[in-house]
Design an enzyme around this catalytic site. Structure first.
Site, mmCIF file in Angstrom:
data_model
loop_
_atom_site.group_PDB
_atom_site.id
_atom_site.type_symbol
_atom_site.label_atom_id
_atom_site.label_comp_id
_atom_site.label_asym_id
_atom_site.label_seq_id
_atom_site.Cartn_x
_atom_site.Cartn_y
_atom_site.Cartn_z
ATOM 1 N N LYS A 113 15.625 14.079 11.901
ATOM 2 C CA LYS A 113 15.064 15.418 11.674
ATOM 3 C C LYS A 113 13.762 15.173 10.912
ATOM 4 O O LYS A 113 12.653 15.897 11.077
ATOM 5 C CB LYS A 113 15.923 15.996 10.862
ATOM 6 C CG LYS A 113 17.104 16.839 11.867
ATOM 7 C CD LYS A 113 17.700 18.083 11.387
ATOM 8 C CE LYS A 113 18.661 18.376 12.485
ATOM 9 N NZ LYS A 113 19.337 19.696 12.052
ATOM 10 N N LYS A 196 20.656 14.652 22.472
ATOM 11 C CA LYS A 196 21.890 15.709 22.538
ATOM 12 C C LYS A 196 21.092 17.020 22.922
ATOM 13 O O LYS A 196 19.880 17.172 22.713
ATOM 14 C CB LYS A 196 22.357 15.637 21.344
ATOM 15 C CG LYS A 196 21.691 16.203 20.015
ATOM 16 C CD LYS A 196 22.718 16.639 19.004
ATOM 17 C CE LYS A 196 22.036 17.443 17.770
ATOM 18 N NZ LYS A 196 22.892 18.132 17.177
ATOM 19 N N LYS A 199 19.449 23.227 19.819
ATOM 20 C CA LYS A 199 18.755 24.430 19.930
ATOM 21 C C LYS A 199 17.289 23.994 19.888
ATOM 22 O O LYS A 199 16.431 25.039 20.200
ATOM 23 C CB LYS A 199 19.184 25.104 18.560
ATOM 24 C CG LYS A 199 20.703 25.758 18.638
ATOM 25 C CD LYS A 199 20.801 26.216 17.151
ATOM 26 C CE LYS A 199 22.307 26.250 16.993
ATOM 27 N NZ LYS A 199 22.479 26.067 15.293
HETATM 28 P P1 ADP Z 1 22.052 22.283 16.494
HETATM 29 O O1 ADP Z 1 21.934 20.652 16.528
HETATM 30 O O2 ADP Z 1 21.717 22.457 18.040
HETATM 31 O O3 ADP Z 1 21.152 22.762 15.628
HETATM 32 P P2 ADP Z 1 23.997 22.803 14.657
HETATM 33 O O4 ADP Z 1 23.427 21.641 13.983
HETATM 34 O O5 ADP Z 1 23.919 24.021 14.002
HETATM 35 O O6 ADP Z 1 23.338 22.757 16.139
HETATM 36 O O7 ADP Z 1 25.517 22.300 15.006
HETATM 37 C C1 ADP Z 1 26.621 23.032 14.907
HETATM 38 C C2 ADP Z 1 28.118 22.551 15.446
HETATM 39 O O8 ADP Z 1 27.844 22.410 16.922
HETATM 40 C C3 ADP Z 1 28.363 21.173 14.622
HETATM 41 O O9 ADP Z 1 29.426 20.902 14.494
HETATM 42 C C4 ADP Z 1 27.568 20.194 15.729
HETATM 43 O O10 ADP Z 1 28.321 19.007 15.449
HETATM 44 C C5 ADP Z 1 27.751 20.642 16.922
HETATM 45 N N1 ADP Z 1 26.887 20.391 17.885
HETATM 46 C C6 ADP Z 1 25.690 20.623 18.039
HETATM 47 N N2 ADP Z 1 25.085 20.192 19.085
HETATM 48 C C7 ADP Z 1 26.027 19.371 19.931
HETATM 49 C C8 ADP Z 1 25.830 18.842 20.974
HETATM 50 N N3 ADP Z 1 25.057 18.448 21.613
HETATM 51 N N4 ADP Z 1 27.185 18.357 21.272
HETATM 52 C C9 ADP Z 1 28.314 18.529 20.684
HETATM 53 N N5 ADP Z 1 28.186 19.044 19.689
HETATM 54 C C10 ADP Z 1 27.094 19.777 19.283
#
Ligand code: ADP
Ligand code: TRP
Length: 334
Positions: A113, A196, A199
């Site tokens: 990040k 991955k 968002k």
């Molecule tokens: P992002 O990475 O999209 O900002 P968050 O960090 O808020 O999302 O993640 C919230 C939850 O969703 C966590 O448990 C995270 O492990 C899961 N998560 C986020 N992106 C993925 C993904 N691409 N595949 C599986 N789980 C995910």
């Protein structure tokens, strides 16, 4: 301690997507049957990068609406806002003094990040996993459902809990277990299966948002990257470089709650165009009802607020007790 208590959180930043749903929320829903569950909007984690205050407020309501729309029952679970429970920040400071710099330096998510300019990243982004440990330990959670990307943070939380117990009081903190979905622990981007689904990806067609319309879902799956070979059992073989194909098969299997092998058998020898039609259909069946309900809940902010106020108060009761106990244990005068 025989209780089975779950704590997990999602950052309220932008729209939630299929990765959040399959990696985390689907497990949240499954666990509400047999566990006492605390599900949190991690707004203090969201401000580790710069975010517009108006957008943050809107995202907090949107994420709460998404929790309810996905099937989290606000009567059975405690749904709350991290910043409304003051104990999280207090416990976090104390755990800052338990965690070692060497442990934090190993966190790969910070490196990803912060990118090439670590010096300019916020200190909060660096210490973020310690706040996450405070979130979990405030409730002495036994289980934490998360996607695979959070596994390392969970291990750090366990290390912090073990060190606190060793330094101060044996068995004070429960050592939490992570619950990570086996088949699709990491949903990858529809445009580049090395990254991955996220968002924060600039390209909206790289992800399926839980608010996407039927047409958007259909267009995104049409454009999703694949290769020119037909579907066959070698997709998952050791030397396979068919990452995009693997991702789509895993998504399909997870949505249908079956194994990848059964999907490979069903589509053996077929082209991706047949497969994509059915994938679109099942995605629409799963996502459209959620999307409709998100719009419904978003319109009723009063109802959302009531859920959160009730959740904040229940969560505070437990977390306040934990911080009071910690203060006593470490010798702070109250
Ligand atoms: P992002 O990475 O999209 O900002 P968050 O960090 O808020 O999302 O993640 C919230 C939850 O969703 C966590 O448990 C995270 O492990 C899961 N998560 C986020 N992106 C993925 C993904 N691409 N595949 C599986 N789980 C995910
Ligand atoms: N850090 C998690 C993420 O970005 C969100 C989160 C915050 C969390 N606190 C938590 C997840 C506690 C599980 C438990 O996805």
């Amino acid at each position: 301690m025989s209780y089975k208590r779950v704590l997990s959180g999602i950052q309220p930043t932008g729209n939630l997507h299929l990765g959040n749903y399959l990696g985390a929320i689907k497990n949240f829903i499954a666990m509400q049957k047999n566990y006492e569950c605390f599900y949190m909007l991690a707004d203090l984690h969201a401000i580790t990068v710069k975010v517009n205050p108006k957008d943050l407020k809107e995202s907090i309501f949107n994420t709460a609406a998404t929790f309810l729309a996905s099937g989290l029952d606000s009567k059975k679970n405690t749904i709350f806002v991290q910043s409304s429970v003051r104990a999280h920040s207090e416990i976090s400071w104390i755990l800052n003094c338990i965690a070692r710099v060497g442990w934090l330096n190993r966190m790969t998510q910070f490196k990803e990040k912060a990118g090439s300019n670590k010096e300019k990243a916020s200190v909060g982004l660096y210490t973020y996993p310690i706040l996450m440990a405070a979130d979990i330990l405030a409730y002495k959670a036994s289980h934490v459902p998360v996607g695979d990307d959070q596994k390392q943070h969970l291990e750090l939380c366990r290390d912090i809990a073990i060190k606190f117990n060793n330094d101060y009081e044996k068995d004070f903190f429960k050592i939490p277990e992570s619950i990570i979905p086996k088949s699709v622990s990491r949903v990858m981007s529809l445009r580049d299966a090395k990254r991955k689904m996220s968002k924060s990806d600039e390209s909206d067609i790289s992800r399926i948002n839980l608010t996407d319309t039927k047409d958007q879902i259909s267009q995104k799956i049409k454009k999703a990257k694949t290769d020119n070979e037909p579907i066959n059992e070698n997709i998952f073989s050791n030397h396979s470089k068919r990452l995009e194909a693997q991702n789509l098969i895993k998504i399909f299997a997870s949505l249908r709650c079956v194994t990848e092998e059964s999907i490979l058998k069903e589509f053996d020898g077929k082209s991706f165009s047949d497969f994509k039609k059915q994938l679109t259909e099942i995605l629409i069946n799963v996502i459209s009802p959620i999307s409709d309900k998100i719009n419904y809940y978003k319109k009723d902010k009063q109802q959302l607020l009531e859920v959160l106020v009730k959740g904040n108060s229940k969560a505070s009761e437990i977390a306040d007790k934990t911080i009071d106990d910690i203060k006593k244990i470490i010798g702070l005068v109250q």
